[in-house]
Design an enzyme around this catalytic site. Structure first.
Site, PDB file in Angstrom:
ATOM      1  N   GLN A 172     -22.562  15.454 -34.850  1.00 26.24           N
ATOM      2  CA  GLN A 172     -21.740  14.668 -35.778  1.00 26.24           C
ATOM      3  C   GLN A 172     -20.382  14.354 -35.159  1.00 26.24           C
ATOM      4  OE1 GLN A 172     -20.420  16.774 -39.204  1.00 26.24           O
ATOM      5  NE2 GLN A 172     -19.549  14.967 -40.195  1.00 26.24           N
ATOM      6  N   ASN A 202      12.550  -1.669 -23.475  1.00 25.12           N
ATOM      7  CA  ASN A 202      11.558  -0.839 -22.795  1.00 25.12           C
ATOM      8  C   ASN A 202      10.171  -1.451 -22.880  1.00 25.12           C
ATOM      9  OD1 ASN A 202      13.492   1.158 -22.192  1.00 25.12           O
ATOM     10  ND2 ASN A 202      13.307   1.968 -24.266  1.00 25.12           N
ATOM     11  N   LYS A 236     -19.107  10.991 -33.262  1.00 24.56           N
ATOM     12  CA  LYS A 236     -18.869   9.703 -33.910  1.00 24.56           C
ATOM     13  C   LYS A 236     -17.400   9.294 -33.819  1.00 24.56           C
ATOM     14  CE  LYS A 236     -20.993   9.442 -37.955  1.00 24.56           C
ATOM     15  NZ  LYS A 236     -20.989   9.599 -39.428  1.00 24.56           N
ATOM     16  N   THR A 252       0.889  -1.159   0.000  1.00 25.96           N
ATOM     17  CA  THR A 252       0.000   0.000   0.000  1.00 25.96           C
ATOM     18  C   THR A 252       0.925   1.206   0.000  1.00 25.96           C
ATOM     19  OG1 THR A 252      -0.111   0.241   2.406  1.00 25.96           O
ATOM     20  CG2 THR A 252      -1.790  -1.159   1.376  1.00 25.96           C
ATOM     21  N   HIS A 253       0.516   2.289  -0.641  1.00 25.32           N
ATOM     22  CA  HIS A 253       1.349   3.493  -0.703  1.00 25.32           C
ATOM     23  C   HIS A 253       2.737   3.187  -1.289  1.00 25.32           C
ATOM     24  CE1 HIS A 253      -1.353   5.699   2.170  1.00 25.32           C
ATOM     25  NE2 HIS A 253      -1.511   4.503   2.703  1.00 25.32           N
ATOM     26  N   SER A 310      15.891   1.124 -27.937  1.00 33.42           N
ATOM     27  CA  SER A 310      16.142   2.558 -27.923  1.00 33.42           C
ATOM     28  C   SER A 310      16.976   2.925 -29.135  1.00 33.42           C
ATOM     29  CB  SER A 310      16.893   2.927 -26.644  1.00 33.42           C
ATOM     30  OG  SER A 310      17.636   4.113 -26.826  1.00 33.42           O
ATOM     31  N   TYR A 363     -31.923  17.381 -33.121  1.00 31.78           N
ATOM     32  CA  TYR A 363     -30.621  17.224 -33.756  1.00 31.78           C
ATOM     33  C   TYR A 363     -29.958  18.572 -34.041  1.00 31.78           C
ATOM     34  CZ  TYR A 363     -26.876  15.826 -36.823  1.00 31.78           C
ATOM     35  OH  TYR A 363     -25.634  15.636 -37.352  1.00 31.78           O
TER      36      TYR A 363
END
Lengths: 457, 457, 457, 457
Positions: free
Chosen positions: C323, C286, C326, C155-156, C278, C318
């Site tokens: 539009q 990575n 979407k 925790t923490h 890299s 409307y």
């Protein structure tokens, strides 16, 4: 009783609460600035011949008193008064009679609140800016001390290249310098007078708007009255945007400190006052304050969202929707003030475990140094890169495995590289930016003097 | 004094304020639910043999008293107590001695707060759901009355086709029905027990987690203890998401009412208690309450943002960042309650100007009817469309220019068309959804009974 | 040429690009669903006597062909056609002549797009739900294998109590189960027919809306025509909200894996295909894919914001603003699909270093066990807590320092504790939720069959 | 083939697509700026003795060619190349051999992308700023013409006080001036060199970072290398924040035009190219372009959210999460460009119906004028307000009911009031702000010249 209530319409209390919102609380914070704006407005009314000298004096005295009470957080705003602007007018009527009934000449609550907000934002941003400058200097002090404390430089949370604790601390200081620079935008907009726009369409009186601007120590007055009204929520969002940026810099530094102080890294220990215990696990010391600091950017984003999304789709002019932009602004200013206190304490109190920092560098972190050794010997970079990659990253780069990381750092001599003397360069830029906040600081002092002198009379 | 403070570390007050945040205020709202969860927990501890009968009784009595005080909003939480959970434990120690020192057995503040939040969310969502249902029925009542009140149907803020006031009112009611359906998701998640997860890794005691679930009238217990901790902020955001949807429906209806009550439209008059005056313009009656209602969705979006953005990037388990998700949840619940009060008052109090509504329909709004007259005569739709378009939209479609719009509406006979009897269909769906909230309502009553009966003993 | 262009108005190309937006690209994804909705609409027109049998056949053949082309991503939509709905009508006119000119009878692009979006959302959510279920089962498989692999419970970001790798994996599986449950809300709303609402005010024709609903395998038809239009952007945001929740669960798991696979922790190794190199540091691998996964929740929040903020302040009906909802919907669906692919690969491919996991547990992680040893001996929890705290967390809790963490885990026997057999319980809930998605899956199959059978004729 | 792939690891295509994201498309926009930055970098490498003269020439020629191809949008980036930076390096290797393999000396993709983004942002903001200035001047031109066109001034969508069309147009122009001022913050940060920071920890070579800065026409170089990396996503968000502000001004003006051009108001007619038709209603002309413009602020908020929320919780240094900040930046720049085109067309093409505007003012809109008539006669404002309110707002204020609104406007003489000559004042401020963008414009020209001259050789 509000001054413009419908005749006898019984006002349902629950609905009133929603109408009024948190204004009676929030406006306690705004009221001292409303007093200043009202003082300048009163002076102008006097110069226009609307307030007689004695009336002006009575109004200024009452405003000075209201400001004192409000600064002591003892100005009570009743729910029925709806907001601080009405409460202040009623206060003035009570103390200054007829003169109080004249104070609203040539203004509307709409420009009154914008005027007060701008003064508040100017003063608060100047103050927060000074604290940011202080923390940045503090970090540079500590950077100087830790300039040769080797630390793994990470990308993708993996060891990348050798770096130093100083490099990390200086990076935050330079980041804060850039953040401070972004204060200049909202400060420029706050440094202008809104008064005289009334409810957006002016009034049929020859107001002297530039005179008010001068009295309040502002750079100048805005022009178009409708434009002034349309700034509501806009300066607030620009201010929150700037504060959001500063919180991102500090929140990210908090994140570094949380991880680097965990058992897994162990690079840094936190001052005990920034940690708390657990209700169930007796051994725990948790970095709660830094975690709260890390979370501030999320709150700042939320406040920026609240203010700007409120504006979406609104036509020109004032709408009550805009009232709801006040709370997120004030909460954002408060949160950043606390964030700066915590991160200032962190900057002062953290202690680095230099040995652990240095010992954590793994052999492969020097792989790029090996590439550059080949480059310095004449190889094309990409060929050198391939050669080292093929040899395997684990094969030793240090001919003397006892050699210190600091030797490798010494090969990094260009501007701003880890281990270089860069603090003074950053300080110069910091001071340069801080100097550009001075006119705002001076303007704020001019405004405050409006009632300080009245108070002394 | 917090129970787990570091030995003698002097705690800076400003930092404490940031740590504690608004918890002493917010937790007053949470505390009654913590009392219920604690009562169930205490009963389980008794059944496990940890609390003796007399101890259980003392604890339950103290919890019932704490709940009474908290419900009356008189439970004071001191800044040093940090939060309501600690304050409650101290209260129990004070009232029940040794038993109070046992209450934290088998739990952590981490699961205590999640347990209380779930009970609070369940009770609040049920209550708000009932209010939404009530408003929807009210709108359907009014829709029945205004079923034949012709109104221009708009798209793009331009007159599109003939419609009715009833169609508008029913559309909001059906919208609220769908919103209510979205309450079921968060309600299902709130209907589960968190207790026994402790700080995320359980405890070395044979806790009876399912028993607690049963005592609290919950559907069942969550399983994995770490999962429980990871729900912090998640149920909150799902709840805010559902509330956001309801606010969008009502905010949009508020927008319609604001415009339709303006001089430019004049279709509807607002109840006077939903309007306020101006400080400068004596003639004004402004739709302030509806404007504030219109702005609520922006605030809900901000709260959803604050809670979810706080979670971004965090690894599993509790972090103090999560504390900051409590305020936006409670503020969101409060705002939607007020929004419902305002929109309920609007639904009751608005009055339509039927003549003005009908007279506003322009000739060209019937152009599509002319197209369909040709279609009914056998023309292909696209050909009919072109023909009417070429003739010009202004050429009259009504052979009798005195004919009423209602005749045109009468031609719209399919399910849900303007002017049709649709209210009872919508009511059926509304009742169907509302019935699905019943198990939550009953569970909430079961939980409350835990201390109501204790109080009666 | 669009079908409803103003006579001869020269349309500026840049403005057209803004008008059209990304529709020509986005609608390629929507078009297969528009074909299905159009097929049901055509069948209804036939049953109403508007399309003759031969016309229906011609239309269905053309729709089946259009769907095939669109599914192969080869349906080109020209910029001048503006959107896929127009392009489809023109395609039908070209292939089916007169019948094509009839297809738009009784509908508008406004309900056409809503109908297609609902079918798309239903199909996509079902598919994503199945993938979520699969990942959850996979995690539970791995949890069974790693049930006794000790791991510090944090925790923490500090060691808190002993836990296991299995506990972490099962917690994610239970989290995904809850996320899946939140799919049910938007799925219920997607499972309803929009057609027949036209542009929000119906049409003067006796449409059989319930028949269309049945043909499309939907649960039922929405009622009020204006309500249907007001759902635009709403189902989209509810869908994005549900997807956001799933992304939060997986993003958080990605965060765990990123840290646990770093040199500092070293608990887990990632499958090589989830890492990249890299350009400058030859030694780096990575965790790019997991970092991209971690970032998805921020994008989902942004999309939710875009859709809902677009709605703020709009009146009913409307508006073209809609539009713009979407693109964020489709992008969100795509992103979560990729996120699931990555996290599925991670769930399959990660390998734990069991020794390193177990060896990382520090002595003080067992402090709470010592507290509970005292509790089991009869001490009140708070007294035991204090005693252990005062003794100092470092003093050994394990009488035999060679004792394994697993012995401590064995003391945790309650439901859902680390080390317990919990996977089968979670699987049961997972299967239960998954079963509730079945009606949607079946409905989607019914809709697809509309044109599959046409294609076979 | 990427240059740093793991040996033989088969890369799953779906995962690759997620890794790569939209980079192959997005980077086509970024590539011309990468060419400029690479040219300056190459010159520095030559001055350091790493590139020989012939090599430099070959590299510059290849870069000039790459830039030409990219500006023509014909630079193809293959999916396997992952991003434009790799594609460019491969292009240089192909054209310039050994010199190409040297180009990556002293840099990383990490600082390469930041460098290119800054150049792109500088150039784009300068361009957008010029367009904003142009629109503001255009609005002021039109304001001059409509200075005496009376229009109701609205607050709360209700008639408030008399105003003019010119006042509305000038208010937008002054708003744009303030927005332009907020461009200065991000422009200052974009005006600095990032190169030489490599992956955040510099390189063991004596790079001349200030020289690169000079070659690129930048004000100076950033210092701390880690700071540079931490700016990723930050300049992007500051830029989006500034653009968001401008979109709010224009979106709000779009909202005014949408309503004022509706049948209900009828004040203004829109140029036909900003409207579109309906697929079902032949009579409709919808203000689609303005509705899309109104929606842009919601998208800008979403992009700001995406970029900043991605940063939340990240520790220092590069993480792949940051890749996802590129798309929202570029989309935001593109959207604002389109927004400016639309609103510029609106500013040019709208036509006001002066008679309708003037005739819409209702008698009670002059109530405040009556209050001020009493004030000018010596009454205290609040007393005058009450008197007018009690008399009733409907009682005539105009002694001559035929008197024109313009007479009332003539009484408003103070700075910025409706009907006053204010355009030249606003123009002055506009020019002053625009002048402050000049150094950025000149810097951008300097950078472009780097390859223009190479191209001419």
């Amino acid at each position: 009783m509000r001054l413009w209530d419908a005749n006898g319409a019984s006002v349902d209390q629950a609905v009133l609460a929603f109408t009024v919102g948190d204004d009676p609380v929030l406006d306690r914070e705004l009221l001292p600035f409303d007093c200043l704006a009202s003082a300048a407005h009163a002076r102008m009314l006097h110069e226009m011949g609307i307030l007689r000298s004695a009336e002006l004096e009575a109004v200024l005295d009452a405003l000075a008193e209201a400001r004192r009470i409000a600064l002591a957080d003892r100005f009570e705003i009743a729910l029925e008064q709806e907001d601080g602007h009405t409460a202040l007018e009623l206060f003035l009527v009570e103390r200054a009679g007829e003169a109080g009934r004249k104070i609203h000449t040539g203004r509307s609550r709409n420009d009154q609140v914008i005027a007060a907000l701008r003064l508040l934002i100017r003063e608060r941003l100047v103050l927060l800016g000074e604290q940011i400058e202080e923390i940045a200097h503090l970090l540079l002090d500590r950077s100087e001390t830790e300039r040769e404390t080797a630390l793994p430089g990470y990308t993708h949370t993996r060891q990348a290249m050798p770096s130093t604790v100083g490099q990390l601390l200086s990076s935050v200081a330079e980041g804060l310098t850039a953040d401070l620079e972004l204060f200049l935008g909202p400060l420029a907009l706050a440094h202008r007078s809104a008064l005289g726009s009334a409810s957006g369409y002016g009034v049929p009186l020859p107001l002297r708007r530039e005179r008010i601007s001068q009295l309040l120590g502002l750079e100048r007055s805005d022009i178009n009255t409708l434009y002034v009204q349309n700034t509501r929520g806009r300066l607030e969002s620009a201010t929150l945007g700037a504060l959001h940026q500063a919180s991102l810099t500090l929140g990210r530094f908090a994140s570094d400190l949380i991880w680097f102080s965990s058992e897994a890294f162990g690079f840094v220990s936190l001052p005990v006052e920034l940690t708390t215990g657990s209700s169930i696990m007796p051994q725990k010391r948790n970095p709660d304050l830094l975690e709260l600091a890390r979370a501030v950017p999320a709150s700042m984003l939320a406040r920026y969202t609240e203010v700007t999304a409120t504006l979406h789709g609104l036509p020109a002019g004032y709408h009550r929707d805009l009232q709801r932009t006040k709370a997120p602004l004030l909460a954002g200013l408060r949160d950043v003030r606390a964030l700066l206190a915590v991160m200032g304490a962190a900057a002062r109190g953290i202690e680095f475990d230099r040995e652990r920092c240095a010992n954590t560098l793994r052999e492969e972190i020097f792989a790029t140094d090996r590439v550059y050794a080949l480059v310095r010997g004449g190889a094309a970079f990409r060929d050198a890169y391939r050669e080292v990659k093929e040899r395997g990253a684990d094969s030793p780069v240090r001919t003397d495995p006892e050699s210190s990381p600091i030797e490798f750092l010494a090969a990094r001599t260009h501007l701003g590289a880890p281990g270089t003397r860069q603090e003074e360069w950053i300080r110069d830029r910091l001071r340069e930016v801080a100097a550009r906040l001075q006119p705002n600081a001076e303007g704020a002092a001019t405004a405050r003097a409006l009632l300080d002198s009245a108070a002394q009379d």
